[in-house]
Design a protein around this motif. Structure first.
Motif, short mmCIF file in Angstrom:
data_model
loop_
_atom_site.label_atom_id
_atom_site.label_comp_id
_atom_site.label_asym_id
_atom_site.label_seq_id
_atom_site.Cartn_x
_atom_site.Cartn_y
_atom_site.Cartn_z
N ALA A 1 0.82 -1.21 0.00
CA ALA A 1 0.00 0.00 0.00
C ALA A 1 0.85 1.27 0.00
CB ALA A 1 -0.92 0.00 1.22
N GLY A 2 2.18 1.12 -0.02
CA GLY A 2 3.05 2.29 0.00
C GLY A 2 3.06 3.01 1.33
N LEU A 3 2.87 2.26 2.40
CA LEU A 3 2.77 2.85 3.74
C LEU A 3 3.83 2.30 4.67
CD1 LEU A 3 -1.10 2.52 4.21
CD2 LEU A 3 0.15 4.57 3.54
N GLU A 4 4.12 3.07 5.71
CA GLU A 4 4.91 2.58 6.83
C GLU A 4 4.13 2.86 8.11
OE1 GLU A 4 9.01 3.57 7.26
OE2 GLU A 4 9.43 3.42 5.11
N LEU A 5 4.29 1.97 9.07
CA LEU A 5 3.75 2.22 10.40
C LEU A 5 4.93 2.57 11.29
CD1 LEU A 5 0.93 2.14 11.80
CD2 LEU A 5 1.72 0.05 12.89
N LEU A 6 4.99 3.82 11.71
CA LEU A 6 6.06 4.27 12.57
C LEU A 6 5.68 4.06 14.03
CD1 LEU A 6 7.15 7.70 11.00
CD2 LEU A 6 8.21 5.45 10.70
N VAL A 7 6.60 3.52 14.78
CA VAL A 7 6.46 3.48 16.23
C VAL A 7 7.27 4.63 16.80
CG1 VAL A 7 7.00 2.18 18.33
CG2 VAL A 7 6.10 0.99 16.32
N ILE A 8 6.64 5.42 17.62
CA ILE A 8 7.30 6.56 18.26
C ILE A 8 7.39 6.25 19.75
CG2 ILE A 8 7.23 9.05 18.68
CD1 ILE A 8 5.21 9.12 16.21
N ASP A 9 8.53 5.73 20.16
CA ASP A 9 8.74 5.39 21.56
C ASP A 9 9.06 6.68 22.31
OD1 ASP A 9 9.50 4.46 24.04
OD2 ASP A 9 11.12 3.17 23.31
N THR A 10 8.15 7.10 23.19
CA THR A 10 8.34 8.36 23.92
C THR A 10 9.42 8.25 24.98
OG1 THR A 10 6.71 7.84 25.63
CG2 THR A 10 5.89 8.89 23.60
N ARG A 11 9.82 7.03 25.31
CA ARG A 11 10.81 6.76 26.36
C ARG A 11 10.28 7.14 27.74
NH1 ARG A 11 16.26 9.37 24.55
NH2 ARG A 11 17.14 7.96 26.10
N VAL A 12 8.96 7.29 27.83
CA VAL A 12 8.30 7.41 29.13
C VAL A 12 7.86 6.00 29.50
CG1 VAL A 12 6.39 8.40 30.44
CG2 VAL A 12 7.51 9.74 28.64
N LEU B 1 -7.83 5.62 13.73
CA LEU B 1 -6.71 5.77 14.66
C LEU B 1 -6.82 7.09 15.41
CD1 LEU B 1 -3.70 4.53 12.47
CD2 LEU B 1 -5.24 3.20 13.92
N VAL B 2 -7.18 8.14 14.69
CA VAL B 2 -7.32 9.46 15.31
C VAL B 2 -8.43 9.44 16.37
CG1 VAL B 2 -7.90 11.88 14.90
CG2 VAL B 2 -6.42 10.65 13.29
N ALA B 3 -9.55 8.82 16.04
CA ALA B 3 -10.67 8.75 16.98
C ALA B 3 -10.31 7.91 18.20
CB ALA B 3 -11.90 8.17 16.28
N SER B 4 -9.54 6.85 17.98
CA SER B 4 -9.12 6.00 19.09
C SER B 4 -8.25 6.79 20.07
CB SER B 4 -8.35 4.79 18.55
OG SER B 4 -7.84 4.01 19.61
N HIS B 5 -7.32 7.58 19.54
CA HIS B 5 -6.46 8.34 20.44
C HIS B 5 -7.27 9.36 21.24
CE1 HIS B 5 -2.79 9.94 22.09
NE2 HIS B 5 -3.30 11.15 21.91
N ALA B 6 -8.19 10.05 20.59
CA ALA B 6 -9.01 11.03 21.30
C ALA B 6 -9.79 10.37 22.43
CB ALA B 6 -9.96 11.72 20.32
N THR C 1 -0.47 3.63 21.58
CA THR C 1 -0.73 2.20 21.54
C THR C 1 -0.23 1.58 22.83
OG1 THR C 1 -0.46 0.16 20.22
CG2 THR C 1 1.47 1.58 20.43
N GLY C 2 -0.87 0.51 23.25
CA GLY C 2 -0.48 -0.13 24.50
C GLY C 2 -1.34 0.32 25.66
N GLY C 3 -0.93 -0.04 26.87
CA GLY C 3 -1.75 0.19 28.04
C GLY C 3 -1.86 1.63 28.48
N GLY C 4 -0.94 2.48 28.03
CA GLY C 4 -1.01 3.89 28.36
C GLY C 4 -0.06 4.30 29.46
N PHE C 5 -0.20 5.58 29.87
CA PHE C 5 0.64 6.17 30.92
C PHE C 5 2.11 6.20 30.49
CE2 PHE C 5 -2.88 3.75 32.83
CZ PHE C 5 -3.62 4.80 33.37
N GLY C 6 2.35 6.42 29.21
CA GLY C 6 3.69 6.36 28.66
C GLY C 6 3.74 5.34 27.54
N GLY C 7 4.94 4.97 27.15
CA GLY C 7 5.07 3.99 26.09
C GLY C 7 5.16 4.65 24.73
N ALA C 8 4.47 4.07 23.75
CA ALA C 8 4.66 4.47 22.36
C ALA C 8 3.37 4.92 21.71
CB ALA C 8 5.26 3.31 21.56
N ALA C 9 3.54 5.72 20.65
CA ALA C 9 2.47 6.03 19.71
C ALA C 9 2.80 5.38 18.38
CB ALA C 9 2.32 7.55 19.55
N ILE C 10 1.78 5.22 17.56
CA ILE C 10 1.99 4.73 16.19
C ILE C 10 1.46 5.78 15.23
CG2 ILE C 10 2.02 2.28 16.73
CD1 ILE C 10 -0.93 2.15 15.82
#
Length: 385
Positions: free
Chosen positions: A207-218, A298-303, A334-343
């Protein structure tokens, strides 16, 4: 994996004085959508990633287990007698592998004693389920060494039992299922009530896409209070609504729920109910239109996680907002929250701009620099040597 299979086998021989009987690996996971729905008997859509945990293992002639890690090469192995293992009786990281062996025996299987050396490339605390990768690598090793013959679905339940009762983290079964059932090029659509799963095409490259993981390091931990408090809110909501689990509440029922629940419990319930609907919508979109159509979900899920479930943080919100402003099709924590990563779901040509925008936003906010990398759906747990 931080070590090659050859290096890990050599390190095992150096540590324990014998060759391993084999090496088994299990991946971490990224959850496309479906957060905090698993323990509410709902739906999730994760996939296994290329970052994995590998365990070298050898059977012993007694009932003792010795567990060591390549990340602490000078530490003495943690030792335990399988006959003396008790729920909650192990502290620290060794509770995960020893908990799996304990859970095997609680599930009716008998494990031999064994030596285990663990190595991993799954970032810890980043929301990529390093804990499940560890549990599942040990589970597939123990399953073979004990000649137990357990299915991957049974192994997922064993891993969850270990995490819930030995570690004390009240997680659902999603992470272990993704690690064990994943296949390259597919997400795993899991019904957490029935245990039924379906592979859903997720060919990002085509599909010409990448899924980036953004590890906040929190860093975050599922065994601390925030996760457990959210689970208690969900259980209360289900009880007050008169249903076995929030799986049984529909979007149409939310008007009724607003009149039954206090404001905070209602918001917790609303997140789970609408998130279940988003998972099912995502499966339909992937089947009919492909991954580029997932962005708005994805946007609605984050909100929903930010406002209703309140499990985001400033770093996660900054990552999501910066990615979207730079052209990402969709983004969420993504994940349980309170830190971790975004996609972030990003067209290949836009990846450099999105990466730079997130890094600049973190710098401007004086956050720690994030770690950003791409992931693709990979294979599940298996013996590798």
């Amino acid at each position: 994996m931080s070590s090659t299979p050859h290096d890990l086998a050599a390190a095992f021989a150096d540590r324990f004085g014998t060759e391993p009987d084999g090496l088994w690996s299990a991946p971490g996971r990224v959850n496309v959508i479906g957060e905090h729905t698993d323990y509410n008997e709902g739906f999730v859509l994760p996939f296994a990633i290329q970052h994995s945990t590998t365990v070298a293992a050898a059977v012993r002639g007694d009932r003792w287990v010795r567990v060591a890690s390549t990340f602490a090469p000078d530490d003495d192995p943690v030792t335990a007698d399988l006959d003396d293992l008790a729920e909650g009786g192990v502290e620290g990281w060794a509770a995960y592998p020893l908990g799996v062996l304990w859970a095997f025996e609680q599930s009716g299987y008998r494990c031999p004693g064994m030596d285990l050396l663990v190595d991993s490339s799954v970032p810890v605390g980043a929301g990529l389920s390093s804990s499940a990768a560890l549990e599942c690598s040990v589970a597939v090793a123990a399953n073979e060494l004990a000649q137990a013959g357990a299915s991957h679905e049974e192994l997922a339940a064993i891993g969850q039992l270990a995490e819930n009762r030995m570690v004390g983290a009240p997680t659902g079964i999603m992470d272990q299922s993704a690690s064990l059932l994943g296949e390259a090029g597919y997400a795993v659509f899991l019904d957490c009530r029935s245990g039924e799963s379906q592979l859903v095409p997720l060919d990002l490259e085509a599909a010409g896409l990448e899924l980036l993981v953004i590890d906040t390091r929190v860093s975050h931990s599922h065994s601390t209070g925030g996760y457990a408090a959210r689970r208690r809110s969900c259980e209360l909501g289900a009880k007050l609504m008169g249903v076995p689990a929030l799986r049984d509440v529909s979007v149409q029922d939310l008007a009724e729920a607003a009149g039954v629940l206090d404001e905070e419990t209602f918001r917790r319930v609303r997140h789970v109910v609408t998130e279940n609907a988003r998972v099912q919508d995502a499966v339909r979109l992937l089947t009919r239109e492909g991954p580029a159509a997932l962005g708005p979900l994805l946007v609605a899920s984050h909100a929903s996680m930010r406002d209703d479930f309140e499990i985001s943080c400033a770093e996660l919100d900054t990552a999501v907002d910066a990615a979207l402003d730079a052209g990402a099709l969709g983004a969420r924590m993504t994940g349980g929250g309170f830190g971790g990563a975004a996609i972030a779901l990003v067209a290949v040509d836009d990846v450099p701009a999105v990466r730079a925008a997130v890094e600049d936003a973190f710098s401007a906010a004086r956050f720690r620099a994030p770690v950003i990398f791409s992931v693709l759906p990979g294979a599940g747990a298996a013996r590798i040597a």
